[in-house]
Design an enzyme around this catalytic site. Sequence first.
Site, PDB file in Angstrom:
ATOM      1  N   GLU A 232       0.905  -1.187  -0.449  1.00 46.79           N
ATOM      2  CA  GLU A 232      -0.147   0.103  -0.103  1.00 46.79           C
ATOM      3  C   GLU A 232       0.554   1.520  -0.392  1.00 46.79           C
ATOM      4  O   GLU A 232       1.916   1.086   0.017  1.00 46.79           O
ATOM      5  CB  GLU A 232      -0.740  -0.113   1.420  1.00 46.79           C
ATOM      6  CG  GLU A 232      -1.630  -0.931   1.635  1.00 46.79           C
ATOM      7  CD  GLU A 232      -1.400  -2.418   1.866  1.00 46.79           C
ATOM      8  OE1 GLU A 232      -0.297  -2.219   2.683  1.00 46.79           O
ATOM      9  OE2 GLU A 232      -1.719  -3.318   2.137  1.00 46.79           O
TER      10      GLU A 232
ATOM     11  N   TYR B  84       7.777   1.890  -7.873  1.00 47.17           N
ATOM     12  CA  TYR B  84       7.250   1.126  -7.797  1.00 47.17           C
ATOM     13  C   TYR B  84       6.424   0.519  -9.241  1.00 47.17           C
ATOM     14  O   TYR B  84       6.423  -0.157  -9.761  1.00 47.17           O
ATOM     15  CB  TYR B  84       6.040   0.970  -7.443  1.00 47.17           C
ATOM     16  CG  TYR B  84       6.418   0.753  -5.626  1.00 47.17           C
ATOM     17  CD1 TYR B  84       7.506   0.289  -5.041  1.00 47.17           C
ATOM     18  CD2 TYR B  84       5.558   1.794  -4.593  1.00 47.17           C
ATOM     19  CE1 TYR B  84       7.035   0.713  -3.860  1.00 47.17           C
ATOM     20  CE2 TYR B  84       5.694   2.211  -3.406  1.00 47.17           C
ATOM     21  CZ  TYR B  84       6.762   1.718  -3.142  1.00 47.17           C
ATOM     22  OH  TYR B  84       7.208   1.625  -1.900  1.00 47.17           O
TER      23      TYR B  84
END
Length: 162
Positions: free
Chosen positions: A115, A127
């Site tokens: 998260e 990411y």
Amino acid sequence: MPKAAAPRTEPRIRPARAADLDAVLRIEREHFHRPWSREYLAAELGNRLARFTVACPGRDEEVAGFLLCWRLAGEIELHRIAVASSWLRRGLALSLLDDLLQYGRSRGCGRIVLEVRETNRPAIALYERRGFRRVGRRRDYYSDPSEDALVFALDLGGPAGL
């Protein structure tokens, strides 16, 4: 004119030790609204589910970044990744993440999930650079300030971990 990024530094990535906790706590306090306690981090050193690594970019053992995750049922949950402000934009977070990807693949893990605050653009870019894709949203997941979490996942090609 935008500031140029400093040259990428290839750090040594190694398991965290009790002697690293002061540096890890400093980094925690720099980056997180609710930093974890020394007691929590110390417990993670002995947690058999945890992988707790640090990045040491220089010749000495200076800890400039860390990563903490859990491996559960063939899946990795990335809980924390952070780099000291003085070492940002030198590739340390990417090195920590690449080490995690190698670890997950070598253990046959199916995927990595995490998260991230929806406003944390640098983390999201990191990411996505490694192939993570947004798979969900958790409303009001974070507090102080209240904010949604975006859920990202990366398929590692191993067996499904459910």
